[in-house]
Design a protein around this motif. Structure first.
Motif, short mmCIF file in Angstrom:
data_model
loop_
_atom_site.label_atom_id
_atom_site.label_comp_id
_atom_site.label_asym_id
_atom_site.label_seq_id
_atom_site.Cartn_x
_atom_site.Cartn_y
_atom_site.Cartn_z
N SER A 1 0.61 -1.09 -0.12
CA SER A 1 -0.33 0.07 0.43
C SER A 1 0.99 1.54 0.05
O SER A 1 0.60 2.24 -0.62
CB SER A 1 -1.06 0.00 1.28
OG SER A 1 -1.76 -0.89 1.00
N LEU B 1 1.11 4.08 -2.36
CA LEU B 1 0.79 5.82 -2.31
C LEU B 1 2.36 6.01 -2.91
O LEU B 1 2.09 7.46 -3.44
CB LEU B 1 0.75 5.60 -0.87
CG LEU B 1 -0.52 5.24 -0.13
CD1 LEU B 1 -0.34 5.44 1.30
CD2 LEU B 1 -1.44 5.85 -0.45
N HIS C 1 -4.16 5.91 -5.47
CA HIS C 1 -4.82 5.67 -4.36
C HIS C 1 -4.97 4.00 -4.54
O HIS C 1 -4.89 3.33 -5.03
CB HIS C 1 -6.58 6.26 -4.34
CG HIS C 1 -7.14 7.41 -4.97
ND1 HIS C 1 -6.54 8.53 -4.26
CD2 HIS C 1 -7.12 8.64 -6.31
CE1 HIS C 1 -7.33 9.95 -4.51
NE2 HIS C 1 -7.48 9.11 -5.96
N ALA D 1 -1.48 8.53 3.34
CA ALA D 1 -2.38 8.92 2.20
C ALA D 1 -2.73 10.46 2.04
O ALA D 1 -3.34 11.14 1.26
CB ALA D 1 -3.87 7.87 2.66
N LEU E 1 -4.49 11.72 -1.18
CA LEU E 1 -5.17 10.19 -1.48
C LEU E 1 -5.58 9.36 -0.48
O LEU E 1 -6.07 9.93 0.28
CB LEU E 1 -3.41 9.53 -2.25
CG LEU E 1 -3.02 10.06 -3.00
CD1 LEU E 1 -1.37 9.18 -3.65
CD2 LEU E 1 -3.15 10.01 -4.61
N LYS E 2 -6.63 8.61 -1.57
CA LYS E 2 -7.78 7.75 -0.57
C LYS E 2 -6.86 6.68 -0.19
O LYS E 2 -6.67 5.90 -1.17
CB LYS E 2 -8.67 7.95 -1.10
CG LYS E 2 -9.14 9.09 -1.14
CD LYS E 2 -11.17 9.15 -0.72
CE LYS E 2 -11.59 10.05 -1.22
NZ LYS E 2 -13.48 10.23 -1.01
N VAL E 3 -6.82 5.56 1.00
CA VAL E 3 -6.77 4.59 1.59
C VAL E 3 -8.42 4.42 1.99
O VAL E 3 -8.93 4.40 2.81
CB VAL E 3 -6.02 4.71 2.48
CG1 VAL E 3 -6.21 3.20 3.15
CG2 VAL E 3 -4.50 4.46 2.07
#
Ligand SMILES: NC(=O)c1ccc[n+]([C@@H]2O[C@H](COP(=O)([O-])OP(=O)(O)OC[C@H]3O[C@@H](n4cnc5c(N)ncnc54)[C@H](O)[C@@H]3O)[C@@H](O)[C@H]2O)c1
Length: 358
Positions: free
Chosen positions: A81, A85, A90, A111, A116-118
């Motif tokens: 992850s 990122l 995302h 994030a 950015l989205k997690v």
């Protein structure tokens, strides 16, 4: 609606249901798949007509990809992850958010710092069963929730799983494997947990597969936790690999004026049962929401829509981090003989529209 391009990292067991369901979501397109094992990636690309079968490096370097769907094993969730990122994507990750609390925190904070989205599994709380329960609680059918019980009782995985060893190593165990379903359901119905305590034990030093192979056990396999919610409600959560049978419910919520029987939180459907204080029996409640079959991926679809519509997403990192912190907190409390206060808080995700179509 415009579509976001998704690149999948990890083409193992669980990828099949995601690739099947994601073909139907209006907000996203599965554009690339990758795996350490390129044969698996190529096979999934062919089966699901995915345009690209990439190495992980190629996938991260492709600027067309907006979201990485991380379906790798838990041990590398955090690392993969973070790489995504750093590459400006995302991320939506299978459960748990990470193995260690530090890695989970780092993913969530990275994030946020990058805009950015997690998001992360489980998204079973967006299914018709638990959405109905959330609506009943919000509409006051049981009054103020004052307490809850949740039980995941099993005899472990070695009798049926082809590769059971990792379930008995750090990051495995009944709490880290199944706790996310139970905790996510409890939090989405009852809100933020402010402190936890509990006791954890390792009942058997080794487990045995059907072929007689012995597996050493490095983690607790029976964990009895207690959760104090900010609202004042108290819940018990027991997760176990040490039970040969039981007659316990999955989840029950006890309110001032009634009791709600919540369906298996590892499924999307019912039954939902309810009993008012003056009634003698539980009765079935018709489900108010759709997505009652295995709809894994609707959390990802909701996140893709939230990016397009510039709104919060429901299966978000505040929620997955809260779940991770509770799971660690119960183990820490058991080791140190104390309550563990939680640092994270969550906003209960908004109910879906009853006619929602992803
Ligand atoms: N299998 C299930 O029924 C199930 C159900 C719900 C959730 N999950 C979750 O889904 C995730 C994956 O589970 P699974 O059963 O599909 O596991 P799996 O072992 O079948 O598949 C994982 C895949 O990830 C690949 N992989 C591992 N490390 C990688 C890396 N660094 N880069 C790229 N690829 C990598 C592996 O080669 C493998 O193909 C886990 O987090 C699990 O908790 C699984």
């Amino acid at each position: 609606m415009s579509k976001l391009k998704v690149g999948v990292i990890g083409c193992g067991n669980i990828s099949t249901i995601y690739l099947t369901n994601c073909q139907h979501f209006q907000s996203l397109e599965i554009y690339a798949v990758s795996d350490l094992d390129m044969d698996k990636a190529r096979a999934k690309a062919e089966e699901f007509s995915v345009p690209k079968a990439y190495t992980v490096e190629e996938l991260l370097a492709d600027e067309a990809i907006d979201i990485v769907l991380n379906l790798t094993i838990p041990a590398v969730h955090g690392e993969v992850s973070l790489q995504a990122l750093e590459a400006g994507k995302h991320v939506y990750v299978e459960k748990p958010l990470a193995i260690s609390l530090e890695d989970g925190r780092k993913v969530a904070e990275t994030a946020k710092a990058k805009g950015l989205k997690v998001g992360g599994a489980p998204d079973t709380f967006l299914g018709g069963g638990i959405q109905t329960c959330i609506k009943l609680v919000e509409d006051g059918w049981i009054g103020r929730p004052v307490a809850a019980n949740a039980f995941f009782m099993s005899s472990g995985v070695e009798a049926w799983h082809p590769n059971p060893d990792f379930f008995y190593q750090v990051g495995g165990g009944p709490m880290f494997d199944m706790g996310p379903y139970y905790l996510t359901a409890l939090i989405t119905m009852m809100g933020t947990v402010k402190r936890v305590t509990g006791s954890a034990s390792t009942s058997f030093e080794e487990r045995e597969t059907p072929t007689g192979r012995k597996i050493p056990v490095a983690i607790p396999t029976h964990i009895a936790g207690v959760l104090d919610f900010e609202s004042g409600a108290v819940a018990s959560l027991v997760t176990s690999f040490d039970s040969w049978g039981n007659n316990l419910p999955r989840i029950e919520i006890y309110g001032e004026t009634g009791t709600l029987s919540v369906p298996d939180p590892n499924t999307f459907g019912g039954p939902v049962k309810f009993r008012r204080k003056e009634e003698k029996e539980f009765h079935d409640v018709p489900l108010t929401h759709g997505y009652t079959e295995n709809s894994r991926g609707i959390g990802l679809a909701d996140m893709a829509e939230s990016i397009i519509e510039d709104r919060p997403h429901r299966a978000n990192s505040d929620l997955t981090f809260h779940v991770l912190e509770i799971m660690h907190g119960i183990h820490i409390a058991s080791n140190e003989g104390r309550h563990y206060p939680l640092e994270g808080t969550v906003q209960r995700p908004e109910l879906l529209d009853m006619h929602k179509k992803f």
